[in-house]
Design an enzyme around this catalytic site. Structure first.
Site, PDB file in Angstrom:
ATOM      1  N   GLU A   1      36.372 -46.773 -15.011  1.00  0.00           N
ATOM      2  CA  GLU A   1      36.065 -45.435 -14.461  1.00  0.00           C
ATOM      3  C   GLU A   1      36.438 -44.279 -15.395  1.00  0.00           C
ATOM      4  OE1 GLU A   1      37.958 -45.155 -10.620  1.00  0.00           O
ATOM      5  OE2 GLU A   1      36.706 -46.725  -9.768  1.00  0.00           O
TER       6      GLU A   1
ATOM      7  N   ASP B   1      31.168 -54.452  -2.040  1.00  0.00           N
ATOM      8  CA  ASP B   1      31.346 -54.464  -0.587  1.00  0.00           C
ATOM      9  C   ASP B   1      30.338 -53.485  -0.010  1.00  0.00           C
ATOM     10  OD1 ASP B   1      32.734 -52.073  -1.214  1.00  0.00           O
ATOM     11  OD2 ASP B   1      34.703 -52.941  -0.806  1.00  0.00           O
TER      12      ASP B   1
ATOM     13  N   HIS C   1      30.477 -50.689  -4.882  1.00  0.00           N
ATOM     14  CA  HIS C   1      31.016 -50.325  -3.565  1.00  0.00           C
ATOM     15  C   HIS C   1      29.920 -49.525  -2.861  1.00  0.00           C
ATOM     16  CE1 HIS C   1      35.081 -51.692  -4.283  1.00  0.00           C
ATOM     17  NE2 HIS C   1      35.069 -51.073  -5.446  1.00  0.00           N
TER      18      HIS C   1
ATOM     19  N   ASN D   1      34.066 -51.111 -17.047  1.00  0.00           N
ATOM     20  CA  ASN D   1      33.783 -51.196 -15.601  1.00  0.00           C
ATOM     21  C   ASN D   1      33.659 -49.794 -15.013  1.00  0.00           C
ATOM     22  OD1 ASN D   1      33.619 -53.022 -13.279  1.00  0.00           O
ATOM     23  ND2 ASN D   1      35.540 -52.134 -12.582  1.00  0.00           N
TER      24      ASN D   1
ATOM     25  N   GLU E   1      32.757 -55.479  -7.888  1.00  0.00           N
ATOM     26  CA  GLU E   1      33.596 -55.095  -6.731  1.00  0.00           C
ATOM     27  C   GLU E   1      32.740 -54.880  -5.493  1.00  0.00           C
ATOM     28  OE1 GLU E   1      36.283 -51.853  -7.659  1.00  0.00           O
ATOM     29  OE2 GLU E   1      36.576 -52.555  -9.700  1.00  0.00           O
TER      30      GLU E   1
HETATM   31  C1  XIL Z   1      41.685 -50.597  -4.812  1.00  0.00           C
HETATM   32  C2  XIL Z   1      42.400 -51.739  -4.107  1.00  0.00           C
HETATM   33  O1  XIL Z   1      41.444 -52.498  -3.426  1.00  0.00           O
HETATM   34  C3  XIL Z   1      43.449 -51.242  -3.167  1.00  0.00           C
HETATM   35  O2  XIL Z   1      44.233 -52.334  -2.688  1.00  0.00           O
HETATM   36  C4  XIL Z   1      44.348 -50.229  -3.852  1.00  0.00           C
HETATM   37  O3  XIL Z   1      45.218 -49.678  -2.905  1.00  0.00           O
HETATM   38  C5  XIL Z   1      43.525 -49.128  -4.486  1.00  0.00           C
HETATM   39  O4  XIL Z   1      42.602 -49.716  -5.405  1.00  0.00           O
HETATM   40  N1  XIL Z   1      37.740 -49.251  -7.811  1.00  0.00           N
HETATM   41  C6  XIL Z   1      38.555 -50.115  -8.522  1.00  0.00           C
HETATM   42  C7  XIL Z   1      39.581 -50.897  -7.814  1.00  0.00           C
HETATM   43  O5  XIL Z   1      38.315 -50.324  -9.721  1.00  0.00           O
HETATM   44  O6  XIL Z   1      40.703 -51.175  -8.613  1.00  0.00           O
HETATM   45  C8  XIL Z   1      40.024 -50.243  -6.529  1.00  0.00           C
HETATM   46  O7  XIL Z   1      40.875 -51.146  -5.842  1.00  0.00           O
HETATM   47  C9  XIL Z   1      38.824 -49.858  -5.691  1.00  0.00           C
HETATM   48  C10 XIL Z   1      37.937 -48.892  -6.440  1.00  0.00           C
END
Ligand code: XIL
Length: 369
Positions: A146, A282, A251, A215, A280
């Site tokens: 990021e 969801d 996400h 990423n 990641e």
């Molecule tokens: C999130 C985790 O899922 C949580 O447990 C933590 O509190 C905060 O981070 N993008 C990312 C991840 O690259 O590392 C993040 O993970 C979600 C967003």
């Protein structure tokens, strides 16, 4: 605890056991992974579902600076080691997440007063210690996470690494002996990503075999942020910076996903030889006060999982699909959305497969390549 329940059926009833995700994925040459929290590995249903369904894991938080590097001179690998150990015992690959990010950093780092040289030394030390510890065990790393800004497309986000004092100044001017000068015009129109380049080079020195990824969030479609990443990745590849792939976090927070644009984006990155991992995924749904989603939304969620998997499978360079957790019992979406959203993953709170699971599995079965 003995994991004797590894192959429970999935409500199929009767005779033959249904294929698991990992069985379907391996026939397609695809890695299917999930983020993991070590505290849950001792829960039998969690561990058996994980081992049965996935061939890759990634520590959700255990490799972030605040966990793994709590003091300037000491590292704590115990949480991530548990995950790597689980993966070894169950024949799973491990992705590492993440070496450089602006969140979840320890106070000694964010509140310390460092010169840019000291900051660079701390970062090099961190990357080489962590990658070195898992050399040969973690096959792919999210080296930088990021780094691009949401609000000002094409620019780097303001972070400890970029400014105040930031690393960029300690790496500029860059070595002028390489072919980079031809790119400088384009690069000067952006803020320099030379610190990102250095991170990839350090990680490569620590484990030359590991695949190294950039990423990012909200760069899944063709948009100004993914355009900026594309420019950086193309530059890195042309100049031989050791970068192997791009992670699209995926996400998804509403049900109007532009899958065609995601597919075009995967295509343009894989076209010049970098791998794409969906890292990641969801799909958050609106939930009522009891945390329940509407049945029609669960169906639409299933369609999105199916479509994203199909988009990945359509491009041979898209080599992994990973979800951000696998059971709604443990998902970051609840707290992240202040409990207005939830039920974003493949299994419900009781490890029952949801429509999203069936949809993803059918896409994996169909998409054999
Ligand atoms: C999130 C985790 O899922 C949580 O447990 C933590 O509190 C905060 O981070 N993008 C990312 C991840 O690259 O590392 C993040 O993970 C979600 C967003």
């Amino acid at each position: 605890m003995v994991l004797a329940v590894a192959f429970v059926g999935l409500g199929s009833g009767g005779g033959g056991r249904e294929q698991s995700l990992r069985e379907a994925a391996s026939r397609s040459g695809l890695l299917i992974g999930t983020a993991v929290r070590p505290a849950q590995l001792s829960e039998a249903s969690y561990a058996s579902t994980l081992a049965r369904e996935f061939n890759m894991v990634e520590p959700e938080d255990a490799l972030k600076w605040e966990v793994v590097h709590p003091e300037p001179q000491s590292f704590n690998f115990s949480q991530a080691d548990q995950i790597v150990d689980f993966a070894t015992r169950h024949g799973m690959k491990v992705r590492g997440h993440t070496l450089v990010w602006h969140r979840q950093n320890p106070k000694w780092l964010t509140e310390g007063k460092y010169t840019s040289e000291e900051l660079a030394q701390a970062l090099e030390h961190h990357i080489k210690a962590v990658v070195g510890h898992y050399r040969g065990q973690i096959f792919a790393w999210d080296v930088v996470n990021e780094a691009f800004d949401e609000l000002h497309p094409g620019t780097l986000r303001s972070t400890i690494w970029r400014d105040q004092p930031g690393l960029t100044s300690s790496f500029e001017p860059r070595d002028s002996s390489g072919p980079a000068s031809s790119d400088l015009g384009a690069r000067n129109s952006q803020q320099s990503y030379s610190y990102i380049e250095r991170c990839f080079r350090w990680a490569h020195e620590a484990d030359p075999q590991a695949l190294l990824f950039y990423n990012e969030a909200e760069a899944e479609t063709v948009n100004p942020k993914s355009d900026a990443i594309y420019t950086m990745v193309r530059d890195f590849r042309q100049r031989g910076v050791p970068m192997d792939g791009v992670g699209f976090q995926m996400h998804i927070a509403n049900l109007h996903t532009d899958v065609a644009s995601i597919s075009t984006n995967i295509k343009r990155f894989t076209a010049f030889g970098v791998q794409v991992h969906i890292t990641e995924m969801d799909v958050a749904l609106p939930v009522d006060a009891k945390g329940n989603a509407r049945p029609e939304d669960l169906q639409r969620q299933a369609d999105i999982y199916r479509q994203i998997a199909s988009a990945c499978l359509a491009h041979p360079g898209c080599s992994a699909i990973q979800t951000w957790g696998f059971t709604d019992k443990y998902s970051w979406i609840g707290s992240h959305s202040k409990h207005t959203q939830g039920t974003a993953l493949l299994f419900d709170h009781n490890y029952r497969a949801k429509p999203a699971y069936e949809a993803l599995r059918s896409a994996l079965k169909l998409g054999q390549r």
